[in-house]
Write an enzyme that holds these catalytic residues in place. Structure first.
Site, mmCIF file in Angstrom:
data_model
loop_
_atom_site.group_PDB
_atom_site.id
_atom_site.type_symbol
_atom_site.label_atom_id
_atom_site.label_comp_id
_atom_site.label_asym_id
_atom_site.label_seq_id
_atom_site.Cartn_x
_atom_site.Cartn_y
_atom_site.Cartn_z
ATOM 1 N N ARG A 16 0.804 -1.226 0.000
ATOM 2 C CA ARG A 16 0.000 0.000 0.000
ATOM 3 C C ARG A 16 0.841 1.283 0.000
ATOM 4 O O ARG A 16 0.303 2.382 -0.062
ATOM 5 C CB ARG A 16 -0.953 -0.001 1.201
ATOM 6 N N LYS A 23 9.371 -0.922 2.292
ATOM 7 C CA LYS A 23 8.621 -0.102 3.253
ATOM 8 C C LYS A 23 9.473 0.436 4.399
ATOM 9 O O LYS A 23 9.392 1.625 4.739
ATOM 10 C CB LYS A 23 7.457 -0.933 3.812
ATOM 11 N N GLY A 79 3.241 -15.586 7.558
ATOM 12 C CA GLY A 79 2.671 -15.126 8.811
ATOM 13 C C GLY A 79 3.728 -14.747 9.833
ATOM 14 O O GLY A 79 4.906 -15.071 9.684
HETATM 15 C C1 UD1 Z 1 -0.407 -8.542 13.402
HETATM 16 C C2 UD1 Z 1 -0.967 -9.356 14.556
HETATM 17 C C3 UD1 Z 1 -2.195 -8.634 15.117
HETATM 18 C C4 UD1 Z 1 -1.852 -7.216 15.542
HETATM 19 C C5 UD1 Z 1 -1.224 -6.474 14.350
HETATM 20 C C6 UD1 Z 1 -0.705 -5.125 14.793
HETATM 21 C C7 UD1 Z 1 -0.488 -11.676 14.044
HETATM 22 C C8 UD1 Z 1 -1.019 -12.945 13.510
HETATM 23 N N1 UD1 Z 1 -1.322 -10.655 14.083
HETATM 24 O O1 UD1 Z 1 -1.386 -8.474 12.389
HETATM 25 O O2 UD1 Z 1 -2.685 -9.364 16.263
HETATM 26 O O3 UD1 Z 1 -3.020 -6.563 15.992
HETATM 27 O O4 UD1 Z 1 -0.085 -7.233 13.841
HETATM 28 O O5 UD1 Z 1 -0.333 -4.410 13.674
HETATM 29 O O6 UD1 Z 1 0.669 -11.615 14.466
HETATM 30 N N2 UD1 Z 1 5.608 -9.903 8.929
HETATM 31 C C9 UD1 Z 1 6.673 -10.658 8.480
HETATM 32 N N3 UD1 Z 1 6.418 -11.849 7.885
HETATM 33 C C10 UD1 Z 1 5.176 -12.328 7.716
HETATM 34 C C11 UD1 Z 1 4.079 -11.548 8.157
HETATM 35 C C12 UD1 Z 1 4.352 -10.331 8.766
HETATM 36 O O7 UD1 Z 1 7.829 -10.266 8.623
HETATM 37 O O8 UD1 Z 1 5.054 -13.423 7.167
HETATM 38 C C13 UD1 Z 1 5.887 -8.627 9.575
HETATM 39 C C14 UD1 Z 1 5.400 -7.434 8.778
HETATM 40 O O9 UD1 Z 1 6.449 -6.947 7.957
HETATM 41 C C15 UD1 Z 1 5.051 -6.437 9.846
HETATM 42 C C16 UD1 Z 1 4.635 -7.311 11.025
HETATM 43 O O10 UD1 Z 1 5.179 -8.577 10.790
HETATM 44 O O11 UD1 Z 1 6.156 -5.659 10.252
HETATM 45 C C17 UD1 Z 1 3.123 -7.385 11.216
HETATM 46 O O12 UD1 Z 1 2.548 -7.883 10.043
HETATM 47 P P1 UD1 Z 1 1.155 -7.343 9.507
HETATM 48 O O13 UD1 Z 1 0.778 -8.147 8.334
HETATM 49 O O14 UD1 Z 1 1.197 -5.876 9.406
HETATM 50 O O15 UD1 Z 1 0.204 -7.623 10.735
HETATM 51 P P2 UD1 Z 1 -1.004 -8.619 10.828
HETATM 52 O O16 UD1 Z 1 -0.521 -10.015 10.562
HETATM 53 O O17 UD1 Z 1 -2.115 -8.113 10.038
#
Ligand code: UD1
Ligand code: CA
Length: 456
Positions: A16, A23, A79
């Site tokens: 986004r 980012k 995840g």
């Molecule tokens: C996650 C949390 C959610 C919380 C939210 C806060 C989980 C399952 N959920 O949501 O409870 O309210 O953050 O923002 O943990 N990332 C990786 N690898 C991945 C996925 C994510 O490095 O495979 C990193 C992203 O770059 C980011 C962070 O983890 O910095 C959070 O990921 P994002 O997808 O923004 O959060 P959610 O999974 O939606």
């Protein structure tokens, strides 16, 4: 206290942002988002910082070359739990792990410290209260207000979606437990992802206490997902920087109209008017006064100096009690000694100007050494460039240069020389003498009339 490991999750693509730049390399206060997170992490003195990267990884790594970081690649984003699993081989036995998100630039060290302290024998998570909790993982508590689980928005029931306490994503726990929990994660959920948040229910089931620390400061847990987030966080960052300056005693005419993209150090009784931008490392001595709309980059400005409006300074050193501007442009390599004056529409480049000298109007002085008590008249130009090479102009102490003078470098004006207005000086001027070089004959034509407009 056990050793501390910090895992920073930064594999997200940041779709986004609509940008080719990863980012976490977008900047807040001219520093990459990840740089802010790293600074907060380092302040906690961990034994290891592990960065989980993915998209644009090489660019990200290059930006932080030389820093003592462990880089772990998460090739596919399956995840947050999967991301932490990638860091497993690097986690130290007996240590505590703190998990941070690479896209939360204003992360507060105090919040991290709270989590770490609690995490000796518990799972400590950081939560906050959100009026519109949509999209976040919800903190589920039982009748005794004990945390029982985190449920992701997409997996939550209607009743759970009413919960306003949400997960920030930051948590800390003993490594011995984290290792066991990560091994048990599954992706059997609405998004088919390995949720780190599932470890909360595991802890509860195992009888391990879970504490949720609620932070009041939403900005310190706000992640950047879009340019609109970036713009908002930039403003908050700037407001906080301004508040720090006010607390130190700096006078800011309007704390909402200052931008510091780097580091600004101020002495006592410094005054800064509106719309000033400070970049890189800037040091302002006691009683320095900056008028509106100045741009000052990598500069040291000594005590009592006043900078008038619209002045631009880049990579320069200014002495005490100097007067600059309005509309002065001070370019790299310039030093101005004490009590110097530089006025409007004057450009200085790589010029070393000694004390009490004045260059007050409409001049260009580049690649020049200017002595003490020199007066450079309006419209004086050092012709330092012949189209291929640059040459220096030496102006010794007590020289007086009349207006509209060209000094064709290399050239030296010796001590006490006077140059008549309108001269083009191509040879050295001797000390103490008047030197001039201009068209000899001034003519007047009697009866001459100005042209008049022809009627059609
Ligand atoms: C996650 C949390 C959610 C919380 C939210 C806060 C989980 C399952 N959920 O949501 O409870 O309210 O953050 O923002 O943990 N990332 C990786 N690898 C991945 C996925 C994510 O490095 O495979 C990193 C992203 O770059 C980011 C962070 O983890 O910095 C959070 O990921 P994002 O997808 O923004 O959060 P959610 O999974 O939606
Ligand atoms: Ca996600």
């Amino acid at each position: 206290m056990p050793k501390l490991n910090i895992v920073i999750l930064a594999a997200g693509k940041g779709t986004r942002m609509h940008s080719d730049l990863p980012k976490v390399l977008h900047e807040v206060g001219a520093k990459p988002i990840l740089g802010h997170v790293l600074a907060a992490a380092k302040a906690l003195q961990p034994s290891k910082i592990i960065v989980v990267y993915g998209y644009g990884g090489e660019t990200v790594k290059a930006q932080f070359e030389g820093e003592p970081l462990v880089w772990v690649r998460q090739a596919e984003q399956l995840g947050t739990g999967h991301a932490v699993q990638q860091a497993l081989p690097h986690l130290e036995e007996g240590a505590t792990t703190l998990i941070l998100l690479g896209d939360v630039p204003l992360v507060a060290s105090q919040d991290c410290e709270k989590l770490i302290t609690k995490a000796a024998d518990t799972l400590a998570i950081l939560s906050f209260i959100k009026a519109d909790p949509s999209g976040y993982g919800r903190i589920v508590r039982d009748g005794k207000a004990d945390v029982t689980a985190i449920v992701e928005h997409k997996d939550a029931t209607e009743a759970q979606r009413q919960i306003n306490e949400v997960n920030t994503g930051m948590m800390a726990m003993p490594n011995s437990l984290l290792v066991q929990w990560l091994a048990k994660l599954s992706n059997n959920n609405a998004q088919g992802e390995y949720y780190l948040t599932d470890i909360v229910a595991m802890a509860v089931q195992q009888g391990v206490a879970v504490v949720a620390e609620i932070t009041e400061d939403e900005w310190s847990v706000t992640g950047i997902n879009a340019k609109s987030d970036l713009a908002q966080i930039e403003r908050v960052y700037q407001q906080r920087y301004a508040q720090q300056l006010l607390q130190q005693g700096v006078t800011l005419k309007d704390p909402n109209r200052i931008d510091v993209r780097g580091d600004l150090q101020c002495g006592r009784d410094v005054q800064i008017d509106v719309n000033c931008l400070f970049e890189g490392q800037v040091v302002l001595g006691d009683r320095v006064k900056i008028a509106p709309n100045c741009v000052i980059k990598n500069a040291v400005i000594a005590a009592g100096t006043q900078i008038a409006a619209y002045t631009h300074i880049d990579d320069a050193q200014i002495g005490e009690e100097a007067r600059l501007g309005p509309f002065a442009r001070i370019r790299p390599g310039t030093t101005l000694a004490d009590h110097t004056h530089v006025g409007n529409f004057v450009e200085l480049k790589n010029a070393q100007v000694d004390s009490a000298s004045k260059i007050n109007h409409l001049s260009y002085v580049g690649d020049a050494t200017v002595g003490k008590n020199v007066n450079v008249g309006a419209g004086t130009i050092t012709c330092n460039y012949d189209g291929a090479n640059k040459f220096r102009t030496i102006i010794e102490d007590d020289v007086f240069i009349g207006s509209d003078t060209q000094l064709v470098a290399p050239v030296t004006l010796a001590k006490g020389a006077t140059i008549a207005a309108g001269s083009t000086i191509t040879k050295d001027a001797p000390a103490g003498q008047l030197t001039f070089c201009r068209a000899k004959d001034q003519k007047s034509i009697a009866g001459w009339k100005r042209p008049v407009k022809i009627k059609k």
